[in-house]
Design a protein around this motif. Structure first.
Motif, PDB file in Angstrom:
ATOM      1  N   LEU A  39       0.817  -1.222   0.000  1.00 38.94           N
ATOM      2  CA  LEU A  39       0.000   0.000   0.000  1.00 38.94           C
ATOM      3  C   LEU A  39       0.850   1.271   0.000  1.00 38.94           C
ATOM      4  N   GLY A  40       2.177   1.104   0.126  1.00 40.71           N
ATOM      5  CA  GLY A  40       3.059   2.272   0.076  1.00 40.71           C
ATOM      6  C   GLY A  40       3.879   2.509   1.319  1.00 40.71           C
ATOM      7  N   MET A  41       3.690   1.693   2.360  1.00 42.38           N
ATOM      8  CA  MET A  41       4.456   1.847   3.599  1.00 42.38           C
ATOM      9  C   MET A  41       5.890   1.372   3.384  1.00 42.38           C
ATOM     10  N   PRO A  42       6.887   2.065   3.939  1.00 43.13           N
ATOM     11  CA  PRO A  42       8.271   1.597   3.822  1.00 43.13           C
ATOM     12  C   PRO A  42       8.498   0.320   4.620  1.00 43.13           C
ATOM     13  N   ASP A  43       9.566  -0.377   4.295  1.00 46.36           N
ATOM     14  CA  ASP A  43       9.921  -1.620   4.968  1.00 46.36           C
ATOM     15  C   ASP A  43      10.260  -1.331   6.429  1.00 46.36           C
ATOM     16  N   ASN A  44       9.603  -2.023   7.350  1.00 46.41           N
ATOM     17  CA  ASN A  44       9.837  -1.774   8.776  1.00 46.41           C
ATOM     18  C   ASN A  44      11.151  -2.374   9.278  1.00 46.41           C
ATOM     19  N   ASN A  45      11.851  -3.129   8.427  1.00 49.45           N
ATOM     20  CA  ASN A  45      13.118  -3.732   8.826  1.00 49.45           C
ATOM     21  C   ASN A  45      14.301  -2.792   8.658  1.00 49.45           C
ATOM     22  N   LYS A  46      14.033  -1.584   8.185  1.00 51.27           N
ATOM     23  CA  LYS A  46      15.099  -0.591   8.054  1.00 51.27           C
ATOM     24  C   LYS A  46      14.733   0.669   8.822  1.00 51.27           C
ATOM     25  N   VAL A  47      15.727   1.475   9.099  1.00 48.17           N
ATOM     26  CA  VAL A  47      15.491   2.759   9.766  1.00 48.17           C
ATOM     27  C   VAL A  47      14.768   3.687   8.794  1.00 48.17           C
ATOM     28  N   TRP A  48      13.737   4.370   9.296  1.00 50.87           N
ATOM     29  CA  TRP A  48      12.963   5.245   8.425  1.00 50.87           C
ATOM     30  C   TRP A  48      13.552   6.657   8.376  1.00 50.87           C
ATOM     31  N   ALA A  55       5.846   8.842   3.162  1.00 47.58           N
ATOM     32  CA  ALA A  55       5.125   7.691   2.622  1.00 47.58           C
ATOM     33  C   ALA A  55       4.212   7.071   3.681  1.00 47.58           C
ATOM     34  N   VAL A  56       4.690   7.018   4.930  1.00 43.94           N
ATOM     35  CA  VAL A  56       3.882   6.495   6.033  1.00 43.94           C
ATOM     36  C   VAL A  56       2.599   7.301   6.185  1.00 43.94           C
ATOM     37  N   ASN A  57       2.734   8.616   6.218  1.00 43.25           N
ATOM     38  CA  ASN A  57       1.565   9.465   6.429  1.00 43.25           C
ATOM     39  C   ASN A  57       0.554   9.341   5.294  1.00 43.25           C
ATOM     40  N   ILE A  58       1.055   9.210   4.074  1.00 40.29           N
ATOM     41  CA  ILE A  58       0.151   9.039   2.937  1.00 40.29           C
ATOM     42  C   ILE A  58      -0.595   7.709   3.048  1.00 40.29           C
ATOM     43  N   SER A  76       0.040  -6.273  18.247  1.00 40.08           N
ATOM     44  CA  SER A  76      -0.450  -7.200  17.236  1.00 40.08           C
ATOM     45  C   SER A  76       0.645  -8.158  16.775  1.00 40.08           C
ATOM     46  N   ARG A  77       0.272  -9.434  16.620  1.00 37.66           N
ATOM     47  CA  ARG A  77       1.208 -10.405  16.048  1.00 37.66           C
ATOM     48  C   ARG A  77       1.452 -10.104  14.578  1.00 37.66           C
ATOM     49  N   LYS A  78       0.460  -9.496  13.934  1.00 40.27           N
ATOM     50  CA  LYS A  78       0.587  -9.195  12.505  1.00 40.27           C
ATOM     51  C   LYS A  78       1.355  -7.900  12.254  1.00 40.27           C
ATOM     52  N   SER A  79       1.005  -6.858  12.988  1.00 40.20           N
ATOM     53  CA  SER A  79       1.534  -5.524  12.647  1.00 40.20           C
ATOM     54  C   SER A  79       2.345  -4.878  13.756  1.00 40.20           C
ATOM     55  N   GLY A  80       2.609  -5.600  14.842  1.00 43.82           N
ATOM     56  CA  GLY A  80       3.341  -5.010  15.969  1.00 43.82           C
ATOM     57  C   GLY A  80       4.700  -4.474  15.586  1.00 43.82           C
ATOM     58  N   GLU A  81       5.424  -5.197  14.715  1.00 40.77           N
ATOM     59  CA  GLU A  81       6.761  -4.754  14.296  1.00 40.77           C
ATOM     60  C   GLU A  81       6.687  -3.474  13.473  1.00 40.77           C
ATOM     61  N   VAL A  82       5.622  -3.331  12.708  1.00 38.82           N
ATOM     62  CA  VAL A  82       5.443  -2.103  11.908  1.00 38.82           C
ATOM     63  C   VAL A  82       5.216  -0.917  12.830  1.00 38.82           C
ATOM     64  N   PHE A  83       4.362  -1.107  13.849  1.00 32.86           N
ATOM     65  CA  PHE A  83       4.100   0.003  14.765  1.00 32.86           C
ATOM     66  C   PHE A  83       5.354   0.360  15.559  1.00 32.86           C
ATOM     67  N   GLN A  84       6.114  -0.635  15.986  1.00 35.86           N
ATOM     68  CA  GLN A  84       7.329  -0.352  16.741  1.00 35.86           C
ATOM     69  C   GLN A  84       8.309   0.465  15.903  1.00 35.86           C
ATOM     70  N   PRO A  89      12.730   5.440  18.412  1.00 32.63           N
ATOM     71  CA  PRO A  89      13.708   6.539  18.518  1.00 32.63           C
ATOM     72  C   PRO A  89      14.905   6.333  17.606  1.00 32.63           C
ATOM     73  N   GLU A  90      15.117   5.089  17.171  1.00 28.87           N
ATOM     74  CA  GLU A  90      16.232   4.813  16.261  1.00 28.87           C
ATOM     75  C   GLU A  90      16.103   5.619  14.975  1.00 28.87           C
ATOM     76  N   ASN A  91      14.887   5.930  14.583  1.00 32.68           N
ATOM     77  CA  ASN A  91      14.672   6.716  13.365  1.00 32.68           C
ATOM     78  C   ASN A  91      15.214   8.138  13.503  1.00 32.68           C
ATOM     79  N   LEU A  92      15.499   8.556  14.735  1.00 28.91           N
ATOM     80  CA  LEU A  92      15.994   9.915  14.979  1.00 28.91           C
ATOM     81  C   LEU A  92      17.511   9.968  15.141  1.00 28.91           C
ATOM     82  N   ASN A  93      18.177   8.820  15.008  1.00 23.89           N
ATOM     83  CA  ASN A  93      19.618   8.764  15.262  1.00 23.89           C
ATOM     84  C   ASN A  93      20.458   9.428  14.179  1.00 23.89           C
ATOM     85  N   PHE A  94      19.812   9.918  13.113  1.00 24.85           N
ATOM     86  CA  PHE A  94      20.575  10.618  12.083  1.00 24.85           C
ATOM     87  C   PHE A  94      21.248  11.880  12.630  1.00 24.85           C
ATOM     88  N   ILE A  95      20.781  12.366  13.783  1.00 24.49           N
ATOM     89  CA  ILE A  95      21.417  13.569  14.345  1.00 24.49           C
ATOM     90  C   ILE A  95      22.851  13.271  14.788  1.00 24.49           C
TER      91      ILE A  95
END
Length: 258
Positions: A39-48, A55-58, A76-84, A89-95
């Motif tokens: 549907l357009g969501m990025p892969d949750n196995n990488k840092v966003w 893309a997430v917001n869309i 969720s067993r299905k989507s818990g990893e996506v929500f995590q 906070p790892e997504n903010l480590n680019f600083i």
């Protein structure tokens, strides 16, 4: 059919209907990671990155319009990893990434409060008078706090930098501090919404606030601290939960110290 048999049949039918209703309430309507990716969501196995959050917001906006109960769920067993990944906070480590110049980092992070606010709005869905995504909203509130913490941290890095290209950025620290000081009372108001959130969720939020204030107390002047103390004392007085009172008590003690 006699009256007693009819009565037993009605009771049995009522139990079946009630059980079905309960199953609907706990049923996981979210999708699997691959379905979100389609549907357009990025892969949750990488840092966003910034682009990933766009893309997430869309994707979430489209889901909210077409299937509002299908957003990623925390437990969720299905989507818990996506929500995590969504609130990681790892997504903010680019600083901390030395590849990007400070100006680029400042440009990137300025969009994250808006990303978080928009996602929070998409997760704000009432179901039978209560937030359907109550646990997720708590984590989104905490993620918003993480964003402000990282913005402040980057601000201090920029202020200490001797790079001439950062001179025009150093005045932005006051704006970041202002936004942080306004965020804390809004989060404290959430702690009083005991009908909307679980006790565990509110306790986690109160602990996150206490940890953030501990990290940021050094830059606050007396006026800043007194401003926050008013909201902290009011919330602590109104709260009926011992753990929350304890966490807020620590905040009050931290900000009252000289």
């Amino acid at each position: 059919m006699n009256y007693q048999n009819l009565k037993h049949l009605i009771i049995l039918f009522t139990i079946i209907i009630s059980a079905s209703s309960c199953n609907l309430l706990v049923r996981d309507h979210s999708l699997k990671p691959d379905d979100y990716i389609k549907l357009g969501m990025p892969d949750n196995n990488k840092v966003w990155t910034n682009d990933d959050y766009v893309a997430v917001n869309i994707t979430l906006s489209s889901l909210k319009m077409n299937d509002p109960l299908s957003l990623p769920r925390k437990n969720s067993r299905k989507s818990g990893e996506v929500f995590q990944r969504l609130v990681s906070p790892e997504n903010l480590n680019f600083i901390y990434d030395t590849v990007f110049p400070l100006r680029t980092k400042a440009y990137f992070i300025q969009y994250y409060p808006r990303f978080q606010t928009e996602i929070e709005q998409m997760y704000t869905i009432d179901y039978k008078g209560k937030p359907y995504y109550s646990e997720e909203l708590i984590d989104l509130h905490i993620f918003g706090l993480h964003i402000q913490d990282r913005m402040l941290e980057l601000g201090w890095i920029i202020d200490r930098s001797e790079d001439p290209e950062t001179e025009g950025l150093k005045g932005g620290m006051q704006s970041v501090q202002y936004n942080y000081l306004r965020l804390i009372p809004r989060l404290l108001d959430e702690l009083l919404e005991s009908e909307s959130y679980t006790p565990d969720g509110l306790e986690r939020l109160s602990l996150a606030i206490a940890e953030s204030l501990t990290r940021n107390k050094e830059w606050m002047n007396r006026e800043n601290k007194d401003y926050l103390l008013t909201s902290l004392k009011s919330t602590a007085e109104k709260s009926k939960t011992g753990a929350i009172k304890e966490n807020l008590g620590k905040c009050i003690e931290i900000l009252q110290s000289r």
